[in-house]
Design an enzyme around this catalytic site. Sequence first.
Site, PDB file in Angstrom:
ATOM      1  N   CYS A   1      -7.073  -0.638   7.551  1.00  0.00           N
ATOM      2  CA  CYS A   1      -5.916  -1.147   6.568  1.00  0.00           C
ATOM      3  C   CYS A   1      -4.888  -1.840   7.584  1.00  0.00           C
ATOM      4  CB  CYS A   1      -5.107  -0.071   5.993  1.00  0.00           C
ATOM      5  SG  CYS A   1      -3.668  -0.500   4.998  1.00  0.00           S
TER       6      CYS A   1
ATOM      7  N   SER B   1       0.922  -1.193   0.026  1.00  0.00           N
ATOM      8  CA  SER B   1      -0.097  -0.154   0.021  1.00  0.00           C
ATOM      9  C   SER B   1       0.886   1.228   0.123  1.00  0.00           C
ATOM     10  CB  SER B   1      -0.851   0.101   1.407  1.00  0.00           C
ATOM     11  OG  SER B   1      -1.806  -1.304   1.336  1.00  0.00           O
TER      12      SER B   1
ATOM     13  N   ASP C   1      -8.412  -2.200   3.038  1.00  0.00           N
ATOM     14  CA  ASP C   1      -7.212  -2.239   2.217  1.00  0.00           C
ATOM     15  C   ASP C   1      -6.556  -3.563   3.336  1.00  0.00           C
ATOM     16  OD1 ASP C   1      -5.192  -2.375   0.280  1.00  0.00           O
ATOM     17  OD2 ASP C   1      -4.281  -0.581   1.243  1.00  0.00           O
TER      18      ASP C   1
ATOM     19  N   TRP D   1      -4.857  -7.499   4.009  1.00  0.00           N
ATOM     20  CA  TRP D   1      -3.903  -8.676   3.557  1.00  0.00           C
ATOM     21  C   TRP D   1      -3.642  -9.582   4.704  1.00  0.00           C
ATOM     22  CZ3 TRP D   1      -2.285  -3.655   3.700  1.00  0.00           C
ATOM     23  CH2 TRP D   1      -1.083  -3.359   4.630  1.00  0.00           C
TER      24      TRP D   1
HETATM   25  P1  FAD Z   1       6.879 -14.303   1.429  1.00  0.00           P
HETATM   26  O1  FAD Z   1       8.042 -15.008   1.191  1.00  0.00           O
HETATM   27  O2  FAD Z   1       5.880 -14.078   0.659  1.00  0.00           O
HETATM   28  O3  FAD Z   1       6.316 -14.843   2.862  1.00  0.00           O
HETATM   29  C1  FAD Z   1       4.815 -14.496   3.206  1.00  0.00           C
HETATM   30  C2  FAD Z   1       4.436 -15.549   4.396  1.00  0.00           C
HETATM   31  O4  FAD Z   1       3.976 -16.560   3.470  1.00  0.00           O
HETATM   32  C3  FAD Z   1       5.400 -15.982   5.258  1.00  0.00           C
HETATM   33  O5  FAD Z   1       5.418 -14.952   6.586  1.00  0.00           O
HETATM   34  C4  FAD Z   1       4.502 -17.282   5.726  1.00  0.00           C
HETATM   35  O6  FAD Z   1       3.399 -17.082   6.544  1.00  0.00           O
HETATM   36  C5  FAD Z   1       4.122 -17.684   4.345  1.00  0.00           C
HETATM   37  N1  FAD Z   1       5.008 -18.604   3.971  1.00  0.00           N
HETATM   38  C6  FAD Z   1       5.999 -18.367   2.949  1.00  0.00           C
HETATM   39  N2  FAD Z   1       6.788 -19.226   2.656  1.00  0.00           N
HETATM   40  C7  FAD Z   1       6.293 -20.429   3.383  1.00  0.00           C
HETATM   41  C8  FAD Z   1       6.600 -21.745   3.428  1.00  0.00           C
HETATM   42  N3  FAD Z   1       7.883 -22.253   2.514  1.00  0.00           N
HETATM   43  N4  FAD Z   1       5.718 -22.386   4.214  1.00  0.00           N
HETATM   44  C9  FAD Z   1       4.744 -21.742   4.879  1.00  0.00           C
HETATM   45  N5  FAD Z   1       4.442 -20.741   4.759  1.00  0.00           N
HETATM   46  C10 FAD Z   1       4.948 -19.580   4.017  1.00  0.00           C
HETATM   47  N6  FAD Z   1       3.096  -5.539   3.593  1.00  0.00           N
HETATM   48  C11 FAD Z   1       3.685  -4.482   4.236  1.00  0.00           C
HETATM   49  O7  FAD Z   1       4.631  -4.762   5.138  1.00  0.00           O
HETATM   50  N7  FAD Z   1       3.245  -3.223   4.125  1.00  0.00           N
HETATM   51  C12 FAD Z   1       2.442  -2.884   3.252  1.00  0.00           C
HETATM   52  O8  FAD Z   1       1.951  -1.770   3.050  1.00  0.00           O
HETATM   53  C13 FAD Z   1       1.726  -4.099   2.346  1.00  0.00           C
HETATM   54  N8  FAD Z   1       0.290  -3.625   1.654  1.00  0.00           N
HETATM   55  C14 FAD Z   1      -0.270  -4.769   1.185  1.00  0.00           C
HETATM   56  C15 FAD Z   1      -1.277  -4.502   0.476  1.00  0.00           C
HETATM   57  C16 FAD Z   1      -1.906  -5.507  -0.389  1.00  0.00           C
HETATM   58  C17 FAD Z   1      -2.895  -5.278  -1.369  1.00  0.00           C
HETATM   59  C18 FAD Z   1      -1.476  -6.811  -0.189  1.00  0.00           C
HETATM   60  C19 FAD Z   1      -1.991  -7.940  -0.829  1.00  0.00           C
HETATM   61  C20 FAD Z   1      -0.272  -7.217   0.565  1.00  0.00           C
HETATM   62  C21 FAD Z   1       0.201  -6.108   1.254  1.00  0.00           C
HETATM   63  N9  FAD Z   1       1.505  -6.457   1.988  1.00  0.00           N
HETATM   64  C22 FAD Z   1       2.186  -5.375   2.964  1.00  0.00           C
HETATM   65  C23 FAD Z   1       1.998  -7.599   2.218  1.00  0.00           C
HETATM   66  C24 FAD Z   1       2.842  -7.821   1.193  1.00  0.00           C
HETATM   67  O9  FAD Z   1       2.631  -7.934  -0.046  1.00  0.00           O
HETATM   68  C25 FAD Z   1       3.940  -9.043   1.336  1.00  0.00           C
HETATM   69  O10 FAD Z   1       3.015 -10.209   1.308  1.00  0.00           O
HETATM   70  C26 FAD Z   1       4.807  -9.166   2.593  1.00  0.00           C
HETATM   71  O11 FAD Z   1       5.587  -8.062   2.440  1.00  0.00           O
HETATM   72  C27 FAD Z   1       5.621 -10.466   2.720  1.00  0.00           C
HETATM   73  O12 FAD Z   1       6.291 -10.669   1.504  1.00  0.00           O
HETATM   74  P2  FAD Z   1       7.582 -11.517   1.422  1.00  0.00           P
HETATM   75  O13 FAD Z   1       7.724 -11.975  -0.102  1.00  0.00           O
HETATM   76  O14 FAD Z   1       8.844 -10.863   2.042  1.00  0.00           O
HETATM   77  O15 FAD Z   1       7.419 -12.861   2.354  1.00  0.00           O
END
Ligand code: FAD
Length: 690
Positions: free
Chosen positions: A643, A450, A688, A690
């Site tokens: 949010c 966001s 908003d 997630w």
């Molecule tokens: P990922 O690698 O995607 O992991 C995320 C989570 O998935 C893990 O914590 C775990 O729970 C699960 N996971 C991953 N791998 C495994 C596995 N092997 N086994 C089991 N579970 C697993 N985030 C913010 O910090 N700020 C924002 O403003 C924000 N805004 C968003 C707005 C929208 C509309 C949406 C959809 C999401 C938003 N998010 C926000 C969340 C963001 O998109 C990400 O999901 C977040 O930052 C994590 O991404 P990552 O790739 O670091 O983690």
Amino acid sequence: AQLDTLDIIVLAVLLLGTVAYFTKGTYWGLAKDPYATSYTAANGNKPAKTRNIVEKMEESNKNCVVFYGSQTGTAEDYASRLAKEGKSRFGLETMVADLEDYDFDNLDSLPEDKVAMFVLATYGEGEPTDNAVDFYEFITGEDVSFANSSEPALGNLKYVAFGLGNNTYEHYNSMVRNVSAALQKLGGQLIGTAGEGDDGAGTMEEDFLAWKDPMWTALAEKMGLEEREAVYEPVFGITEREGLTKDSPEVYLGEPNKMHLEGTQKGPFNAHNPYIAPIAESKEIFTVKDRNCLHLEIDISGSNLSYQTGDHIAVWPTNAGKEVDRFLNVTGLLSKRDSVIGVKALDPTAKVPFPTPTTYDAVVRYHMEICAPVSRQFIATLAAFAPNEAAKAEMTKLGSDKDYFHQKISNKYYNIAQALEEIGGGQQWTEIPFSAFIEGVNKVQPRYYSISSSSLVQKNMISVTAVVESLDVPGRTDALKGVTTNYLLALKQKQGGEPNPDPHGLTYDIMGPRNKYDGCHVPVHVRHSNFKLPSDPSKPIIMVGPGTGVAPFRGFVQERAAQAKAGENVGKTMLFFGCRKASEDFLYSSEWEEYKQALGDKFELITAFSRDGPKKVYVQHRLKEHQKEVNELLLQKAYFYVCGDAANMAREVNTMLAKIMSEERGIPETKAEEIVKSMRSANQYQEDVW
Ligand code: FAD
């Protein structure tokens, strides 16, 4: 000497290449490398083709189409798994189809001996996913009409349906429910039940598996299908391209499409074509023990990208080197990581999900979601390729025993490579065809954030506020590291001058393919949202945003402060923020003071620190304490925004708001809940989450 097929192909390619050269590419289509999939930006990997599904199925000899409406790739993955299973177990001639790629006004002419499957995710407030909008509007429309005018219109249609939803949202699985109801109303015949997977309960995968078996039985009966022993048939043909190296200019090393490969990135930038944006500034806005939060300023000037306050930015991640190495090692590909491969779809309806020729390393690093949890079904599929009998037996057991799988694999949050390492006991899995990974591992998904700035204040600079994901997993020595946020952390470290930016030994390739991301760049695109300030700034607003849920509200308050400074009449701006401790993770604590100076009494920040006192206090408790003012503002038609965490917070805030209105207005809670619902449909209550 006799020419073998490869020689002939090489000669033919050379000849055609020469023709193409001398004709200045006029016949380039002819000369196209059959193993190359060149992505163009405008249509991703989609060549111009018919939008008529009936025609498409006829010409490719298919009798089963699996449509998907997918936002994050899960529905797309389930669709391709259904298609594979239909083929391998029942000999169905299946194809997978993006809903966006077809028209539906001739769905009534789908012959009776064919079946359509719908795998439909529900997004946000009961909305269709982006790729399903047109289909949804068409099929649920009041005046839906078809090319033929038989009655009932879809009397011939046999279909199967599965929905992906989240029970913490009010409109749980509304896509599959509404679509299935619409199809039935038109005479369509549902085979089995319309399945519903629940992400809120964390049972999506198991819901899907539990739904599909009885569905197959019902379908087999209906269509007279015979089950056979499932045999693996690759969807993609992989050839190693001896003549090319990773330095050959036509080899994709992670570039998302042809323009990027040629070094001429051009707009429009979108979900098929990211903009490699410079990071103007990056910092940590809090760092405590294992938790840190990043603030980034991403420069979009000159890209033609634009955003509005409340929109989302998508970040295209790169997998951590540590995980790429693990994957390549356990699959026996480490020594071939830079070998160039061509990938060709062996079925005309399948799409190669990344541009080629490319290298194993690039595919694994940039295109496959290798860190995601591994599915039970995929483990079952790979059993046939185990390096020894013990591993094969273990894979088969894991594939068929849900509880055992949970205990051994999902409880430990293993990704595919970690699971193979564990089960293989150190042996490599060299028998798995690479095609199985292309089919079975999801495409890397951009992550959304966001936007935490105001487009009025900084038109060309997008702020991101992201907490770095790091999850301690019982029974594992290493924490689970979020893919994107740790990549962003590495970029921040690089920008901060750290010589070896390497958070937690993850070794990201932050320079990108051919060092194109050097100078601190990150691939992004912008996604427009409906999460918007009232167009009239004098309207009051109430915002509830704990943790990173405060991100869009920083943008909202920044905007209103600027409007106040410019002499505009700005309405009451109330923000409920919550975090653990005032001294630890209070985001933008000093900035709020500045906004307060500009907005004066119009701005009120109410904080809830859950770990500062003897009792845990959350935003919904603070909302209750301020119930009188909240209710009065709502009576003045204040906009109400939530949010952040979808699982608990958003629902509790919703419940609390109804309670507040009930008490303040002296009405029954059920009546107050109705009011909240109507506020949502009138866009006066926006989420908003997630
Ligand atoms: P990922 O690698 O995607 O992991 C995320 C989570 O998935 C893990 O914590 C775990 O729970 C699960 N996971 C991953 N791998 C495994 C596995 N092997 N086994 C089991 N579970 C697993 N985030 C913010 O910090 N700020 C924002 O403003 C924000 N805004 C968003 C707005 C929208 C509309 C949406 C959809 C999401 C938003 N998010 C926000 C969340 C963001 O998109 C990400 O999901 C977040 O930052 C994590 O991404 P990552 O790739 O670091 O983690």
